[in-house]
Design an enzyme around this catalytic site. Structure first.
Site, PDB file in Angstrom:
ATOM      1  N   HIS A 568       0.843  -1.192   0.000  1.00 45.73           N
ATOM      2  CA  HIS A 568       0.000   0.000   0.000  1.00 45.73           C
ATOM      3  C   HIS A 568       0.880   1.244   0.000  1.00 45.73           C
ATOM      4  O   HIS A 568       0.732   2.116   0.867  1.00 45.73           O
ATOM      5  CB  HIS A 568      -0.910   0.021   1.231  1.00 45.73           C
ATOM      6  CG  HIS A 568      -1.859  -1.122   1.312  1.00 45.73           C
ATOM      7  ND1 HIS A 568      -2.491  -1.490   2.482  1.00 45.73           N
ATOM      8  CD2 HIS A 568      -2.310  -1.986   0.373  1.00 45.73           C
ATOM      9  CE1 HIS A 568      -3.284  -2.519   2.261  1.00 45.73           C
ATOM     10  NE2 HIS A 568      -3.183  -2.850   0.984  1.00 45.73           N
ATOM     11  N   HIS A 611      -7.088  -0.485   3.062  1.00 44.97           N
ATOM     12  CA  HIS A 611      -6.512  -0.843   1.786  1.00 44.97           C
ATOM     13  C   HIS A 611      -6.768   0.320   0.830  1.00 44.97           C
ATOM     14  O   HIS A 611      -7.726   1.074   0.986  1.00 44.97           O
ATOM     15  CB  HIS A 611      -7.124  -2.138   1.275  1.00 44.97           C
ATOM     16  CG  HIS A 611      -6.830  -3.312   2.167  1.00 44.97           C
ATOM     17  ND1 HIS A 611      -6.241  -4.462   1.712  1.00 44.97           N
ATOM     18  CD2 HIS A 611      -7.034  -3.501   3.486  1.00 44.97           C
ATOM     19  CE1 HIS A 611      -6.101  -5.316   2.706  1.00 44.97           C
ATOM     20  NE2 HIS A 611      -6.581  -4.744   3.799  1.00 44.97           N
TER      21      HIS A 611
END
Length: 678
Positions: A568, A611
């Site tokens: 990420h 996320h």
């Protein structure tokens, strides 16, 4: 690429039998896919990158039939591996990572992680990482988004208001078409949700799998017993607590929904949209004139491969970089925009000194505790070879048991957590002097601004750790902990003039001591969760890290040797004031340019407790509105026309076979994990 990440198990090489290729070739015309010889000489907008954000922009901008758009994607269409892309469970068992559909980046050795070199896969295909990731559609916390708003607000509150929580939430809802879980799945998992928190008219399908492995039903009761309440509405501004995440799954046929199937395929018959695959942008080209002292992009150069011819195409209006946290800063630096010391060392002529390009790099790190189990897991069913294991319903299953926990849970009360926070805030000056990998004062000031925002506005109100349930391996259950608010910041930089030479990625993992401390506390909490009923009742011996890891120093040593990225990465083209090492302003325009924007996850200046995929969809939807408004200042409508139909993903391609050979691993000693991102 989101694409977001859960700890996934890399399986034995087993073909996916339940679903065939589902891309519909009938959507595509020869006018959509072009070759270097059939591209036009100029387009209104050139989008460098056909990943998640790039395809959203291409679709939204070409809703205006008078606007022309060219998308340049370094990867292939994905048609040859459509059955793998479309099958959710293939994320675990027939991964495209490590193949030609993966950039396969690697970090430089990380001194805080025992000098290990970590893998950084990113999707290299139409749809980018949204075509290969774990499909989690988790939204961030309002405290984080509003902190982002406040960081850029000094540049102008009106433009910054696009990046408030309310504005981003509306854009994320606009992107999706939500379908509640089927009754059997809801009965097993016990998930809670609110229809009003979701969109129902967007292109992206958002739902839950068609099947829920029974052991997943222990997740919410166990978390509740461990002191982590169930979140009743995790998508509407409070993702603290335990829940089952919404996934990018199309419930009409149980396939992956991603930016190609959701946004590009329905728009592909438009004559004003061209897509050129296997074409890597090598640099932005510049006009001889300037506008108000700013550089003007004349277009881009691109090539089909190392040593191949370099082609040029002209941008009549804008060049938009959508290459992600790696690709976008790399292109800027190769085009002469970035820190002078980096560009000069690489042999690139400096067009514009912008010290923040590639800086402020933040990422999530994760590790997990593994136990034996005799209960059925997804892996045990999958490898059974039963007829059920080959059905679309079973193959739609993805891990989605998740939780975000705050610091008071990890640090045994508010007082202990407050002490931990005070130790962080009291160290900002020393950290900015010793941990910033840049010689430029602007980057140091940005480091301080991000650091103080994380410590003061975000940590007290957000989940500092993500906890995930993974049941992919036969005979094993994993609970993963992932750091969400890292205080370590690194950088990405070039040392070559060629886009085909990978940039150097240095996240400086664990350079700030708070990060390893938080990971240690998180994994200790994970072990306690595994010793809490009802999950405890189906677990056997702990396999990793095992009973020899007991003390704080044991945990910290194990973490440095085993933590891996959740994939990420953010902030390498951070939306910050230029005086703080920012790269883009609140309108996503690169400082010092008149017509270059960056639209992808690299612009987030802070790391969200989520996320990335849902946030990037929202970002791209907002960006399309901003870009259209810039071209037509008199336009008052902020909503795109509802011309994109939802796509059922029916049909077939000529080939559904993978061109890669998945890795074969044994299970009898230890589970081997693969982090799949969103």
């Amino acid at each position: 690429m989101t694409p977001c990440l859960e700890l996934l198990v890399l399986s034995l090489a087993t073909p996916i039998l339940g679903l065939q290729s589902l891309h519909d070739d009938s959507h595509f015309t020869r006018r959509t896919y072009v070759t270097p010889s059939t591209t036009s000489s100029s387009y209104d907008y050139i989008i460098a990158g056909g990943g998640l954000a790039g395809l959203v922009l291409a679709s939204r901008l070409t809703e205006n039939s008078s606007v022309t758009v060219l998308v340049l994607e370094a990867g292939d269409t994905g048609d040859a591996v459509a059955s793998i892309i479309n099958t959710p469970a293939a994320t675990y068992y027939t991964s495209l990572l490590g193949s030609s559909y993966d950039y396969a980046y690697k970090t430089v050795p990380q001194s805080g992680a025992n000098n290990r070199i970590l893998n950084w896969p990113r999707g290299k295909v139409l749809g980018g990482s949204s075509a290969v990731n774990g499909m989690y559609l988790v939204r961030p916390n309002p405290a984080e988004v509003n902190a982002w708003h406040n960081l850029i607000a000094p540049n102008g509150t009106t433009a910054a208001d696009n990046w408030s929580w309310d504005s981003l939430l509306a854009a994320m809802k606009q992107s999706e078409n939500f379908t509640p879980p089927i009754a059997a799945v809801e009965s097993v998992a016990g998930m809670q949700y609110q229809n009003s928190s979701h969109g129902t008219n967007g292109p992206l399908q958002a739902s839950y799998p068609a099947y829920m492995v029974p052991v997943a039903g222990t997740w919410l009761p166990t978390m509740q017993a461990a002191g982590i309440p169930t979140s009743a509405d995790a998508d509407n501004g409070n993702n603290l607590g335990a829940f089952f995440a919404t996934s990018a799954i199309n419930p009409t046929n149980w396939t992956r929904s991603y930016s190609r199937s959701a946004y590009l395929d329905p728009a592909s018959a438009r004559t004003n949209l061209h897509v050129l695959v296997n074409a890597t942008v090598t640099q932005v080209t510049w006009a001889n004139n300037s506008v108000a002292g700013d550089l003007v992009a004349s277009g881009v150069e691109y090539s089909t491969g190392l040593g191949a011819a370099v082609n040029t195409v002209t941008a009549n209006r804008e060049v938009i970089l959508s290459g992600g946290a790696v690709g976008s800063p790399q292109i800027l630096m190769l085009s002469g925009i970035g820190p002078s010391d980096v560009l000069e060392a690489a042999g690139v002529s400096v067009k514009l000194e912008l010290p923040g390009v590639g800086q402020h790099l933040q990422d999530h790190l994760a590790a997990g505790v593994t136990w034996e189990t005799r209960n059925d897991t997804q892996g045990s069913i999958y490898f059974s070879g039963s007829n059920f294991s080959k059905t679309p319903e079973f193959l739609s299953f993805v891990n989605s048991g998740i939780a975000y926990v705050n610091g008071s849970f990890l640090y045994a009360g508010n007082a202990s957590f407050a002490t931990f926070c005070e130790s962080i805030t009291g160290n900002v000056t020393n950290s900015s002097l010793t941990l910033v990998p840049s010689q430029y004062s602007q980057v140091v000031e940005g480091y301080k601004a991000i650091y103080e925002s994380l410590a003061n506005a975000i940590m007290p109100n957000s989940g500092i750790v993500e906890i995930l349930l993974s049941i992919n391996a036969p005979g094993a259950i994993v609970i993963q902990a992932a750091l969400q608010i890292p205080f370590s910041q690194g950088r990405l930089y070039i040392n070559s003039t060629s886009v085909f030479d990978q940039p150097l990625i240095d996240p400086q993992y664990f350079s700030h001591p708070a990060d390893v401390t938080t990971m240690r506390q998180a994994l200790k909490a994970v072990r306690q969760i595994g010793n809490t009923s009802p999950l405890k009742d189906i677990l056997g011996a702990e396999l990793t890290p095992g009973p020899t890891v007991v003390t704080d120093s044991d945990w910290e040593a194990w973490i440095r040797n085993n933590a891996a990225t959740e994939f990420h990465p953010t902030a390498t083209c951070a939306m910050l004031p230029e005086a703080q090492g920012g790269v883009v302003d609140a309108n996503l325009k690169v400082y010092g340019t008149s017509n270059v924007r960056v639209v992808d996850g690299s612009v987030f200046p802070i790391s969200f407790s989520a996320h990335l995929m849902a946030s990037v969809y929202g970002l791209a939807e907002k960006a399309a509105v901003i870009i259209r408004a810039a071209a037509n200042p008199s336009t008052t409508s902020a909503s795109p026309s509802p011309s994109i139909s939802t796509l059922s993903n029916t049909g077939s391609t000529k080939s559904g076979a993978s061109s890669t050979s998945p890795t074969t691993l044994g299970w009898h000693l230890v589970a081997v994990f693969l982090l799949t991102f969103v």
